[in-house]
Design a protein around this motif. Structure first.
Motif, PDB file in Angstrom:
ATOM      1  N   TRP A  75      35.179  36.568  34.250  1.00 26.93           N
ATOM      2  CA  TRP A  75      33.988  35.730  34.309  1.00 26.93           C
ATOM      3  C   TRP A  75      33.394  35.690  35.713  1.00 26.93           C
ATOM      4  O   TRP A  75      32.180  35.705  35.889  1.00 26.93           O
ATOM      5  CB  TRP A  75      34.336  34.304  33.884  1.00 26.93           C
ATOM      6  CG  TRP A  75      34.597  34.134  32.423  1.00 26.93           C
ATOM      7  CD1 TRP A  75      34.497  35.080  31.443  1.00 26.93           C
ATOM      8  CD2 TRP A  75      34.991  32.920  31.775  1.00 26.93           C
ATOM      9  NE1 TRP A  75      34.820  34.539  30.221  1.00 26.93           N
ATOM     10  CE2 TRP A  75      35.125  33.214  30.391  1.00 26.93           C
ATOM     11  CE3 TRP A  75      35.257  31.637  32.221  1.00 26.93           C
ATOM     12  CZ2 TRP A  75      35.496  32.248  29.464  1.00 26.93           C
ATOM     13  CZ3 TRP A  75      35.634  30.675  31.296  1.00 26.93           C
ATOM     14  CH2 TRP A  75      35.744  30.973  29.937  1.00 26.93           C
ATOM     15  N   ALA A  76      34.244  35.622  36.726  1.00 27.08           N
ATOM     16  CA  ALA A  76      33.767  35.428  38.089  1.00 27.08           C
ATOM     17  C   ALA A  76      32.965  36.607  38.620  1.00 27.08           C
ATOM     18  O   ALA A  76      32.230  36.464  39.593  1.00 27.08           O
ATOM     19  CB  ALA A  76      34.935  35.145  39.029  1.00 27.08           C
ATOM     20  N   VAL A  77      33.109  37.761  37.993  1.00 26.55           N
ATOM     21  CA  VAL A  77      32.330  38.933  38.424  1.00 26.55           C
ATOM     22  C   VAL A  77      31.333  39.357  37.351  1.00 26.55           C
ATOM     23  O   VAL A  77      30.848  40.478  37.344  1.00 26.55           O
ATOM     24  CB  VAL A  77      33.249  40.103  38.832  1.00 26.55           C
ATOM     25  CG1 VAL A  77      34.024  39.756  40.078  1.00 26.55           C
ATOM     26  CG2 VAL A  77      34.205  40.477  37.710  1.00 26.55           C
ATOM     27  N   ARG A 105      40.082  39.466  30.532  1.00 30.33           N
ATOM     28  CA  ARG A 105      39.852  39.011  29.162  1.00 30.33           C
ATOM     29  C   ARG A 105      39.480  40.135  28.199  1.00 30.33           C
ATOM     30  O   ARG A 105      39.472  39.915  26.987  1.00 30.33           O
ATOM     31  CB  ARG A 105      38.740  37.953  29.145  1.00 30.33           C
ATOM     32  CG  ARG A 105      39.107  36.640  29.830  1.00 30.33           C
ATOM     33  CD  ARG A 105      37.946  35.677  29.848  1.00 30.33           C
ATOM     34  NE  ARG A 105      38.243  34.435  30.549  1.00 30.33           N
ATOM     35  CZ  ARG A 105      38.619  33.298  29.963  1.00 30.33           C
ATOM     36  NH1 ARG A 105      38.733  33.246  28.653  1.00 30.33           N
ATOM     37  NH2 ARG A 105      38.865  32.219  30.685  1.00 30.33           N
ATOM     38  N   ARG A 106      39.143  41.305  28.697  1.00 31.14           N
ATOM     39  CA  ARG A 106      38.648  42.352  27.789  1.00 31.14           C
ATOM     40  C   ARG A 106      39.737  42.830  26.841  1.00 31.14           C
ATOM     41  O   ARG A 106      39.527  42.952  25.633  1.00 31.14           O
ATOM     42  CB  ARG A 106      38.088  43.539  28.586  1.00 31.14           C
ATOM     43  CG  ARG A 106      37.454  44.621  27.697  1.00 31.14           C
ATOM     44  CD  ARG A 106      36.788  45.697  28.524  1.00 31.14           C
ATOM     45  NE  ARG A 106      37.754  46.507  29.235  1.00 31.14           N
ATOM     46  CZ  ARG A 106      38.335  47.596  28.716  1.00 31.14           C
ATOM     47  NH1 ARG A 106      38.062  47.991  27.491  1.00 31.14           N
ATOM     48  NH2 ARG A 106      39.207  48.293  29.437  1.00 31.14           N
ATOM     49  N   GLY A 156      42.624  27.892  38.006  1.00 33.82           N
ATOM     50  CA  GLY A 156      41.212  28.228  38.114  1.00 33.82           C
ATOM     51  C   GLY A 156      40.993  29.703  38.390  1.00 33.82           C
ATOM     52  O   GLY A 156      40.086  30.335  37.820  1.00 33.82           O
ATOM     53  N   ILE A 157      41.816  30.285  39.256  1.00 36.01           N
ATOM     54  CA  ILE A 157      41.725  31.730  39.499  1.00 36.01           C
ATOM     55  C   ILE A 157      41.976  32.493  38.213  1.00 36.01           C
ATOM     56  O   ILE A 157      41.262  33.455  37.886  1.00 36.01           O
ATOM     57  CB  ILE A 157      42.730  32.149  40.590  1.00 36.01           C
ATOM     58  CG1 ILE A 157      42.282  31.619  41.952  1.00 36.01           C
ATOM     59  CG2 ILE A 157      42.875  33.667  40.640  1.00 36.01           C
ATOM     60  CD1 ILE A 157      43.274  31.888  43.067  1.00 36.01           C
ATOM     61  N   PHE A 158      42.984  32.088  37.472  1.00 37.09           N
ATOM     62  CA  PHE A 158      43.289  32.774  36.208  1.00 37.09           C
ATOM     63  C   PHE A 158      42.130  32.651  35.234  1.00 37.09           C
ATOM     64  O   PHE A 158      41.734  33.633  34.592  1.00 37.09           O
ATOM     65  CB  PHE A 158      44.563  32.174  35.619  1.00 37.09           C
ATOM     66  CG  PHE A 158      45.029  32.844  34.348  1.00 37.09           C
ATOM     67  CD1 PHE A 158      45.036  34.215  34.212  1.00 37.09           C
ATOM     68  CD2 PHE A 158      45.484  32.077  33.277  1.00 37.09           C
ATOM     69  CE1 PHE A 158      45.485  34.831  33.037  1.00 37.09           C
ATOM     70  CE2 PHE A 158      45.923  32.666  32.107  1.00 37.09           C
ATOM     71  CZ  PHE A 158      45.917  34.047  31.987  1.00 37.09           C
ATOM     72  N   ARG A 159      41.565  31.473  35.109  1.00 39.96           N
ATOM     73  CA  ARG A 159      40.425  31.271  34.214  1.00 39.96           C
ATOM     74  C   ARG A 159      39.244  32.153  34.609  1.00 39.96           C
ATOM     75  O   ARG A 159      38.628  32.788  33.742  1.00 39.96           O
ATOM     76  CB  ARG A 159      40.010  29.803  34.259  1.00 39.96           C
ATOM     77  CG  ARG A 159      38.768  29.456  33.423  1.00 39.96           C
ATOM     78  CD  ARG A 159      38.221  28.095  33.826  1.00 39.96           C
ATOM     79  NE  ARG A 159      37.839  28.075  35.242  1.00 39.96           N
ATOM     80  CZ  ARG A 159      37.758  26.978  35.975  1.00 39.96           C
ATOM     81  NH1 ARG A 159      38.024  25.788  35.451  1.00 39.96           N
ATOM     82  NH2 ARG A 159      37.417  27.054  37.256  1.00 39.96           N
ATOM     83  N   ASP A 201      40.246  30.006  50.046  1.00 39.26           N
ATOM     84  CA  ASP A 201      38.827  30.050  50.390  1.00 39.26           C
ATOM     85  C   ASP A 201      37.924  29.519  49.285  1.00 39.26           C
ATOM     86  O   ASP A 201      36.961  28.796  49.550  1.00 39.26           O
ATOM     87  CB  ASP A 201      38.408  31.481  50.738  1.00 39.26           C
ATOM     88  CG  ASP A 201      39.081  32.000  52.002  1.00 39.26           C
ATOM     89  OD1 ASP A 201      39.695  31.188  52.716  1.00 39.26           O
ATOM     90  OD2 ASP A 201      39.007  33.216  52.258  1.00 39.26           O
ATOM     91  N   GLU A 202      38.219  29.874  48.036  1.00 44.50           N
ATOM     92  CA  GLU A 202      37.298  29.558  46.947  1.00 44.50           C
ATOM     93  C   GLU A 202      37.679  28.312  46.158  1.00 44.50           C
ATOM     94  O   GLU A 202      36.815  27.686  45.537  1.00 44.50           O
ATOM     95  CB  GLU A 202      37.189  30.751  45.985  1.00 44.50           C
ATOM     96  CG  GLU A 202      36.625  32.013  46.616  1.00 44.50           C
ATOM     97  CD  GLU A 202      36.427  33.124  45.604  1.00 44.50           C
ATOM     98  OE1 GLU A 202      36.247  32.829  44.396  1.00 44.50           O
ATOM     99  OE2 GLU A 202      36.466  34.304  46.007  1.00 44.50           O
ATOM    100  N   TYR A 203      38.950  27.939  46.158  1.00 46.03           N
ATOM    101  CA  TYR A 203      39.382  26.857  45.277  1.00 46.03           C
ATOM    102  C   TYR A 203      39.872  25.624  46.049  1.00 46.03           C
ATOM    103  O   TYR A 203      39.499  24.503  45.719  1.00 46.03           O
ATOM    104  CB  TYR A 203      40.461  27.366  44.308  1.00 46.03           C
ATOM    105  CG  TYR A 203      39.875  28.344  43.312  1.00 46.03           C
ATOM    106  CD1 TYR A 203      39.426  27.919  42.067  1.00 46.03           C
ATOM    107  CD2 TYR A 203      39.710  29.682  43.645  1.00 46.03           C
ATOM    108  CE1 TYR A 203      38.845  28.812  41.174  1.00 46.03           C
ATOM    109  CE2 TYR A 203      39.129  30.579  42.762  1.00 46.03           C
ATOM    110  CZ  TYR A 203      38.688  30.139  41.528  1.00 46.03           C
ATOM    111  OH  TYR A 203      38.101  31.021  40.653  1.00 46.03           O
TER     112      TYR A 203
END
Length: 565
Positions: free
Chosen positions: A26-28, A296-297, A288-291, A322-324
């Protein structure tokens, strides 16, 4: 004229195709295409199915259940259809799901940290007797599973469980499963740090919360401050392991990316020390990183271990910070080696308050509802209100006064539970197997119990720590790759060329000391009938060939194929 390498003649189509062939992160921006599991989760959150169970399915019966709820979303509330009786293992991968489905369910009761009161255990026993034909299994993730559950009875079961503070919320599904924890948290005399507050806060803050109810696949958590390292932290998606920082004192070392199944991988340290009160936030960051970045594909690459393998611990920690978390983590030390070769707390042990806890061994985790209620009554009669389950399919009674220990031990042994069991009873685990599991190929529970009996009869003086784990399929629910003797169920040919139930053998796996996966000896498979003979033969060779104090796993790693066959 041929295009030059930097001309965009075919570049745009390739980029589009590559985007759609992404890992589904999702994040990309990889939101399509969706596999069937991702589609039904997108259509409706798994947590929403409870309303349909209570208002429609429980009233109209099994045939009214939507297939995406039946084999998908109902897992978010601890429900799996169980295997229809009489279907042999050769048909497991051949029949369609609706042909394997029975009209009954397995129900998993979530037991975070393995923590139970006597009232809770008594209610589980009553539910088992009233609604589950007396069935009950203690799992290797501290839960209790019931079978033969009718959809019509599920609302009443929930009402009974929730009245004593239990639930089945997110006991299965693509979400944060049960948080396993040290069964002696807060009471062990040698504990580094009590992780109970972190277990409770994570549960209260996030379990049943839609922030994390749609993950790529299941997510497994372990938290323990015990020097015994009693939560198999090496094979969880995230684990917090008790350590003492030289400047900051007791806290937790963070491990990420462990898991078994058909692509086993040990978790790796992030090199970060986390104090107790920050564990829930760090946990949420990892989830959150995992989500957001999890794959998922393809369903078979949708565990966190695959992302960790690609990123490595340095990148994972950097993204987490950095992100979470929006802040750096403190560097910290690695845990010491486990303080005991046994990590199950079996036996009589002192607590930090002068009382004692008593760990005992059911046979391969199989109990029954009546016995669970009796255990609750026995504990209460000896002054205890608290019990624990372990990740080795065992149980513990806490808070026993010294002058009541002997009587409690006698009562447990009268029920058939041993406080000083043989290494075979103590170290043998088995998954659900073909009796109830739709993925299984062979039987496990009964065979594990019979194997214990045979080995106790044949090798009564064997006294080395040993783990024997039986699994009904390749999915490794019983941790076959990390056992001294791991047995993966499959169909094999017997001496007469008949296809029969049997096992592929893994030897020398271990967690804790010299953690690693067992070796597979080429062509080494045994039929179910040959299993006691094979295990006896290998153990006799081990006793004859080992060096002084050598562990079975160490011997198995160096032994020749002829010694292991």
């Amino acid at each position: 004229m041929a295009a030059s390498p930097d001309q965009p003649t075919t570049a745009t189509p390739r980029r589009k195709a590559g985007r759609h062939r992404g890992e589904g992160q999702w994040a990309v921006g990889h939101h399509t295409p969706l596999n069937g599991n991702e589609q039904f989760k997108k259509d409706d959150d798994g947590l929403n199915v409870r309303t349909r169970i209570e208002t429609i399915y429980a009233k109209r019966g099994f045939d009214s259940i939507d297939p995406n709820d039946l084999r998908g979303r109902m897992r978010w509330w601890g429900l799996y259809t169980q295997r229809k009786p009489g279907i042999d293992g050769g048909k497991t991968a051949v029949l369609a799901p609706e042909e394997l489905d029975d009209r009954y369910f397995m129900l998993r009761v979530r037991v975070d940290g393995g923590r139970l009161t006597t009232a809770q255990l008594r209610v589980i026993g009553e539910v088992s007797q009233q609604y589950a034909r007396g069935t009950a299994d203690i799992t290797d993730r501290q839960n209790i599973q019931l079978h033969w559950i009718r959809i019509e009875d599920v609302p009443a079961i929930w009402e009974k469980l929730e009245a004593v503070g239990l639930s089945t919320t997110e006991a299965c599904g693509d979400c944060p499963r049960v948080i396993i924890g040290s069964p002696v948290a807060g009471i062990a005399a040698d504990e580094i740090v009590d992780g109970t507050p972190a277990v409770e806060e994570i549960h209260d803050r996030y379990i049943g919360n839609k922030e994390f109810s749609n993950l790529p696949r299941k997510f497994k958590t372990a938290i323990s401050g015990s020097p015994v390292q009693d939560v198999v932290h090496e094979i969880n998606d995230v684990a917090f392991v008790g350590v003492v920082h030289p400047e900051h004192g007791p806290g937790f070392d963070v491990w990420v990316g462990g898991g078994l199944s058909t692509n086993p991988r040990l978790a790796e340290r992030l090199g970060a020390w986390v104090p107790l009160d920050e564990v829930p936030d760090v946990w949420a960051g990892v989830v959150g990183i995992f989500r957001d970045y999890g794959y998922r594909r393809l369903r078979n690459r949708a565990r966190l271990k695959f992302l960790m393998a690609d990123w490595g611990p340095a990148k994972f920690r950097r993204v987490l910070e950095d992100e979470y978390l929006k802040r750096p983590l403190v560097d910290g030390p690695a845990p010491e080696q486990p303080s005991s070769r046994w990590r199950d707390h079996i036996g009589v042990h002192p607590q930090n308050d002068g009382r004692f806890y008593v760990g005992f061994a059911p046979r391969v985790g199989r109990v029954d509802g009546s016995t669970l209620a009796t255990i609750a009554d026995l504990a209460a009669a000896h002054g205890s209100d608290r019990l624990r389950t372990t990740v080795e399919q065992k149980m513990i009674v806490l808070d026993v006064a010294e002058d009541r220990v002997e009587s409690l031990v006698a009562g447990l042994e009268a029920l058939g539970f041993q406080v000083s069991p043989s290494p075979f009873r103590r170290g043998t685990m088995a998954c659900t197997g073909i009796e109830f599991c739709k993925l299984a190929i062979v039987e496990t529970k009964g065979r594990g119990a019979r194997l214990i009996d045979e080995l106790e009869r044949r090798l009564p003086d064997f006294d080395e720590p040993l783990t024997i784990n039986l699994n009904g399929c390749p999915n490794a629910c019983a941790r076959i790759q990390t056992a001294d003797i791991g047995l993966k169920g499959q169909l094999v040919l017997d001496a007469d060329g008949n296809q029969v139930e049997g096992y592929q053998v893994h030897l020398g796996g271990a967690l804790g000391l010299e953690a690693g996966f067992g070796r597979k000896v080429r062509g080494l498979k045994v039929t179910a009938a040959e299993l006691p003979d094979y295990v006896e033969r290998v153990l006799v060779r081990y006793l004859a060939e080992r060096t002084d104090g050598e562990r079975f796993a160490t011997w198995a790693a160096r032994a020749g194929a002829e010694s292991l066959s």
